[in-house]
Design a protein around this motif. Structure first.
Motif, PDB file in Angstrom:
ATOM      1  N   ARG A 286       0.904  -1.351  -0.303  1.00  8.68           N
ATOM      2  CA  ARG A 286       0.036  -0.010   0.062  1.00  8.68           C
ATOM      3  C   ARG A 286       0.533   1.034   0.368  1.00  8.68           C
ATOM      4  O   ARG A 286       0.446   2.402  -0.227  1.00  8.68           O
ATOM      5  CB  ARG A 286      -0.644   0.308   0.933  1.00  8.68           C
ATOM      6  N   ASP A 287       1.786   1.086   0.228  1.00 10.39           N
ATOM      7  CA  ASP A 287       2.978   2.182   0.731  1.00 10.39           C
ATOM      8  C   ASP A 287       4.017   2.625  -1.330  1.00 10.39           C
ATOM      9  O   ASP A 287       4.121   1.264  -1.984  1.00 10.39           O
ATOM     10  CB  ASP A 287       4.017   1.979   1.953  1.00 10.39           C
ATOM     11  N   ALA A 288       4.660   3.914  -0.582  1.00  9.81           N
ATOM     12  CA  ALA A 288       5.133   3.859  -2.422  1.00  9.81           C
ATOM     13  C   ALA A 288       6.190   5.183  -1.457  1.00  9.81           C
ATOM     14  O   ALA A 288       5.667   6.166  -0.778  1.00  9.81           O
ATOM     15  CB  ALA A 288       4.781   4.734  -3.146  1.00  9.81           C
ATOM     16  N   LEU A 289       7.341   5.599  -1.712  1.00  8.70           N
ATOM     17  CA  LEU A 289       8.398   5.718  -0.975  1.00  8.70           C
ATOM     18  C   LEU A 289       8.777   6.671  -2.128  1.00  8.70           C
ATOM     19  O   LEU A 289       8.454   6.949  -2.771  1.00  8.70           O
ATOM     20  CB  LEU A 289       9.838   5.392  -1.147  1.00  8.70           C
ATOM     21  N   TRP A 290       8.579   8.166  -1.518  1.00 10.42           N
ATOM     22  CA  TRP A 290       9.161   9.905  -2.306  1.00 10.42           C
ATOM     23  C   TRP A 290      10.653  10.057  -1.878  1.00 10.42           C
ATOM     24  O   TRP A 290      11.185  10.985  -0.293  1.00 10.42           O
ATOM     25  CB  TRP A 290       7.807  10.741  -1.900  1.00 10.42           C
ATOM     26  N   LEU A 291      10.940  10.541  -2.844  1.00  8.05           N
ATOM     27  CA  LEU A 291      12.497  11.130  -2.522  1.00  8.05           C
ATOM     28  C   LEU A 291      12.525  12.764  -2.539  1.00  8.05           C
ATOM     29  O   LEU A 291      12.319  12.584  -4.338  1.00  8.05           O
ATOM     30  CB  LEU A 291      13.025  10.326  -3.493  1.00  8.05           C
ATOM     31  N   PRO A 292      12.105  13.405  -1.885  1.00  7.73           N
ATOM     32  CA  PRO A 292      12.351  15.218  -2.258  1.00  7.73           C
ATOM     33  C   PRO A 292      13.910  15.757  -2.659  1.00  7.73           C
ATOM     34  O   PRO A 292      14.835  14.124  -2.560  1.00  7.73           O
ATOM     35  CB  PRO A 292      12.240  15.604  -0.624  1.00  7.73           C
ATOM     36  N   GLN A 293      14.063  16.905  -3.192  1.00  4.90           N
ATOM     37  CA  GLN A 293      16.410  17.264  -3.284  1.00  4.90           C
ATOM     38  C   GLN A 293      15.628  17.656  -1.638  1.00  4.90           C
ATOM     39  O   GLN A 293      15.183  18.651  -1.334  1.00  4.90           O
ATOM     40  CB  GLN A 293      16.029  18.555  -3.988  1.00  4.90           C
ATOM     41  N   ASP A 294      16.728  16.964  -1.537  1.00  5.46           N
ATOM     42  CA  ASP A 294      17.268  17.057  -0.148  1.00  5.46           C
ATOM     43  C   ASP A 294      18.842  16.350  -0.041  1.00  5.46           C
ATOM     44  O   ASP A 294      18.995  15.282   0.032  1.00  5.46           O
ATOM     45  CB  ASP A 294      16.476  15.969   0.832  1.00  5.46           C
ATOM     46  N   SER A 295      19.672  17.670   0.173  1.00  5.85           N
ATOM     47  CA  SER A 295      21.625  17.204   0.020  1.00  5.85           C
ATOM     48  C   SER A 295      21.422  16.352   1.353  1.00  5.85           C
ATOM     49  O   SER A 295      22.966  15.573   1.128  1.00  5.85           O
ATOM     50  CB  SER A 295      21.985  17.989   0.357  1.00  5.85           C
TER      51      SER A 295
END
Length: 398
Positions: free
Chosen positions: A285-294
């Motif tokens: 049921r999940d998905a991972l989000w990769l934001p722009q984060d150094s």
């Protein structure tokens, strides 16, 4: 009335013919009568057009003069049209142009002056990115655009003098270097920022511009269109970098029926640990989000970890980076640099005209979409050919 006119012409010619003698005079008289009949018939055909009240030539002169007075303004708006206009006058043709790019918009306020774009003088691929943004700015600006590359030798005093000589009223500062330099400009010059990622909330409130960070609402909308069954979005972030972004993301998740599950990390080791915890508790049921984060989205160790765990566990991840889609993210949103330039030009004119628009750095909505079909197939998602046409980039490349 028409018959009387034709008869009048016949009488004149008959009178002239009476001065001639012999059979030639009679023959000429019949020829003139035939000519007058043809003239009357032509008058009947043309009269409906003439009834539309044609504009006298004397009334056209003020319009042509007004058009000539608009040449500098046309040149400011659309240089190509100005060139065509000059060529038209050169060859004796008076042309009226309609700029399709501005049709349907409210009347523009004449701002005068010029617009300067400050951008870092860097090599590829950054040079092409900034060039495309500047192209978008130039195509929408109603003021002449001056591009100023930023080098290590550029002094603030010299830049201020250059901008004043060129009558610059507003500056669009691209990249961190541009923003830093623009902060030291004379106060009478308005500043719009672009081409930057993370701007502290305390600073962004006093600025106007567009970030390179895609709006989470667009990300979540795309996620639900591809995977309607997803219920939760997992994200690992550094509060120092993205606290304000996460606040906006929580609100953006609600309309899509999504729950945002957040993990904080303040350094690289903490980020790696949080990803391990997040994957251990995740399900289909999940998905991972990769934001722009150094801090939490580091290419050397974090991305390989995410790629491995995502593939092995069947947990899709999506990103705000074009390169991540190429490496294995299900999809990614990335800047449409030409459209970003359009938005920055509009923001610059708003800053000059003072039309009351809300200040602040807005999230990116001018985006393109990349998808990874191999990843989609791996998690059981079939994207047909028709649906593939809605994406701007597809990986693996055909």
């Amino acid at each position: 009335m028409l018959e009387k006119g034709c008869s009048y012409f016949s009488d004149i010619h008959a009178c002239r013919l009476s001065q001639k003698t012999g059979a030639k005079a009679g023959l000429l008289k019949h020829a003139c009568q035939f000519f007058n009949l043809a003239l009357c018939t032509l008058f009947l055909l043309v009269s409906p057009v003439m009834a539309q009240q044609p504009i006298p030539l004397s009334m056209l002169k003020p319009d042509l003069a007004m058009l000539q007075n608009q040449v500098p303004q046309v040149h400011t708006h659309t240089p190509a049209l100005a060139q065509d206009l000059r060529l038209g006058y050169r060859y004796g043709e008076h042309l009226v142009f309609a700029d399709a790019a501005t049709q349907g918009r409210r009347p523009e306020v004449s701002t005068g002056g010029s617009l300067a774009v400050l951008y870092p003088d860097m090599g590829e691929p950054y040079r092409s990115i900034f060039a495309k943004i500047i192209e978008g700015i130039e195509s929408k600006s109603r003021m002449p655009v001056i591009s100023v590359p930023i080098s290590a030798k550029l002094e603030t005093a010299d830049l201020n003098a250059q901008l004043k000589r060129n009558g610059v009223r507003v500056v669009i500062a691209l990249g961190r270097q541009g923003v830093k330099l623009a902060s030291s400009l004379d106060r009478e010059i308005a500043v719009v920022v672009g081409g930057v990622l993370n701007i502290p909330e305390s600073e962004s409130r006093s600025m106007t511009g567009v970030s390179l960070m895609p709006d989470p609402a667009l990300l979540f909308t795309r996620l639900k269109s591809l995977l309607p069954g997803v219920k939760r979005v997992i994200v690992v972030y550094d509060p120092k970098n993205n606290e304000s972004l996460i606040k906006l993301a929580r609100e953006a998740a609600k309309p899509q029926g999504l729950e945002l599950v957040t993990y904080e990390a303040k350094d690289l080791a903490g980020a790696a640990h949080q990803y391990e915890v997040a994957f251990a508790s995740a399900d289909r049921r999940d998905a991972l989000w990769l934001p722009q984060d150094s801090t939490t989205v580091e290419e050397g160790s974090i991305l390989p970890l995410v790629l491995r765990e995502s593939w092995n566990r069947g947990i899709p991840f999506f990103s705000s980076s074009f390169l991540h889609a190429k490496k294995g993210a299900l999809f990614a949103l990335y800047p449409n640099n030409l459209e970003l330039g359009h938005s920055l030009a509009m923001a610059a004119h708003s800053a000059v005209s003072g039309d009351g628009r809300k200040s602040g750095v807005s999230l990116l909505r001018e985006v393109l979409v990349a998808v990874n079909l191999r990843t989609a197939s791996h998690i059981g998602l079939n994207i047909d050919y028709q649906s593939q046409r809605s994406f701007d980039s597809i990986f693996p490349e055909p």
